[in-house]
Write a protein that holds these residues in place. Structure first.
Motif, short mmCIF file in Angstrom:
data_model
loop_
_atom_site.label_atom_id
_atom_site.label_comp_id
_atom_site.label_asym_id
_atom_site.label_seq_id
_atom_site.Cartn_x
_atom_site.Cartn_y
_atom_site.Cartn_z
N ARG A 188 0.80 -1.31 -0.05
CA ARG A 188 -0.02 -0.14 -0.07
C ARG A 188 0.85 1.15 -0.01
O ARG A 188 1.68 1.39 0.80
CB ARG A 188 -0.90 0.07 1.29
N TYR A 189 0.55 2.04 -0.82
CA TYR A 189 1.46 3.09 -1.13
C TYR A 189 0.67 4.44 -0.41
O TYR A 189 -0.44 4.62 -0.78
CB TYR A 189 1.44 3.50 -2.60
N THR A 190 1.35 5.36 0.31
CA THR A 190 0.83 6.25 1.00
C THR A 190 0.59 7.68 0.12
O THR A 190 1.71 8.04 -0.29
CB THR A 190 1.40 6.87 2.30
N THR A 191 -0.51 8.32 -0.02
CA THR A 191 -0.75 9.42 -0.96
C THR A 191 -0.99 10.69 0.15
O THR A 191 -1.10 10.44 1.31
CB THR A 191 -1.87 9.40 -1.68
N GLY A 192 -1.06 11.81 -0.39
CA GLY A 192 -1.16 12.96 0.53
C GLY A 192 -2.58 13.35 0.44
O GLY A 192 -3.15 14.63 0.97
N MET A 193 -3.47 12.43 -0.16
CA MET A 193 -4.95 12.89 -0.65
C MET A 193 -5.80 12.19 0.35
O MET A 193 -5.94 11.23 0.88
CB MET A 193 -5.41 12.40 -1.99
N SER A 194 -6.94 13.18 0.78
CA SER A 194 -8.18 12.41 1.62
C SER A 194 -9.01 11.82 0.63
O SER A 194 -8.86 11.82 -0.49
CB SER A 194 -8.94 14.00 2.19
N ARG A 195 -10.02 11.07 1.35
CA ARG A 195 -10.82 10.07 0.45
C ARG A 195 -11.68 11.09 -0.49
O ARG A 195 -11.80 10.49 -1.67
CB ARG A 195 -11.68 9.27 1.36
#
Length: 229
Positions: A188-195
């Motif tokens: 799982r790659y962590t983004t800086g975006m909210s759902r």
């Protein structure tokens, strides 16, 4: 050389850019974490990174700065001059020693040589199949004989118009010309975006793999470890 996937320089200048000819428009930088990608930190904690290190497609420079803070000798490159200027300023402000350079991944001129570890955190999927093969071959020239390659690469399920085949068989085929794949797992790659921001970006399909404790969207990503043949 084929047209780039998007105008990354415009994105880093704050002007936004379209992802592919018919893809979504990015007005923010989805991979901005203001810190390292957690999987990269995990690799460092596990002792799987040995210097000197080359980071390919370093973007905002946070992985390179993190590794330098751990004591590694790090060179990091990106094709976007704007972000390299920003990275150099960030390193100077922190008193960090990272050699940030502008370079083309398919050529690798001017990045030096003798690397023991290569880190590719979400750059590989921006290349066409042919560019990918040339890039993986070029890495041999700048690496030590026993070098290790760590790749995070999105699969073909995110709803983005990636320019290459990103299934397991295609990736293994191209890697195996010069690299021995030791590990290939879905992580799982962590983004800086909210759902909500992610759903607005990809309204036709939600391929997110949950969120972390900070509410940041997690995306499926190939984690690949390979050894130079």
């Amino acid at each position: 050389m084929a047209e780039p996937l998007m105008d990354f320089d415009a994105l880093y200048q704050g002007r936004g850019a379209r992802f592919g000819a018919d893809g979504p428009r990015l007005d923010v930088i989805p991979w901005q974490l203001d810190g390292p990608q957690p999987i990269i930190a995990e690799l460092a904690d596990a002792g799987e990174i040995v210097g000197p290190v080359l980071e390919c497609g370093c973007g905002l420079g946070d992985n390179a700065l993190f590794l330098a803070g751990r004591g590694y000798q790090v060179t990091a490159f990106d094709a976007a001059p704007t972000v390299i200027e920003q990275d150099r300023a960030k390193a100077a402000a922190r008193g960090a020693s990272v050699d940030f350079r502008v370079a083309d991944a398919t050529v690798l001129d001017g990045v030096g040589s003798g690397y023991q570890t290569v880190v590719d955190c979400a750059m590989l999927h921006c290349l066409t199949d042919e560019q990918r093969r040339v890039y993986l071959a070029a890495l041999r020239r700048v690496c030590q004989p026993d070098a290790r390659l760590h790749i995070l690469c999105f699969p073909d399920v995110l709803g983005f118009p990636f320019p290459s085949h990103l299934d397991e068989a295609s990736l293994r085929r191209d890697l195996s010309e010069h690299w021995l794949v030791e590990r290939m797992d879905m992580r799982r790659y962590t983004t800086g975006m909210s759902r909500p921001r992610w759903r607005a970006l990809v309204p036709d399909g939600d391929s997110a793999d949950g969120v972390d404790e900070q509410g940041r969207v997690l995306l499926p990503v190939w984690q690949i470890r390979a050894q130079l043949r």
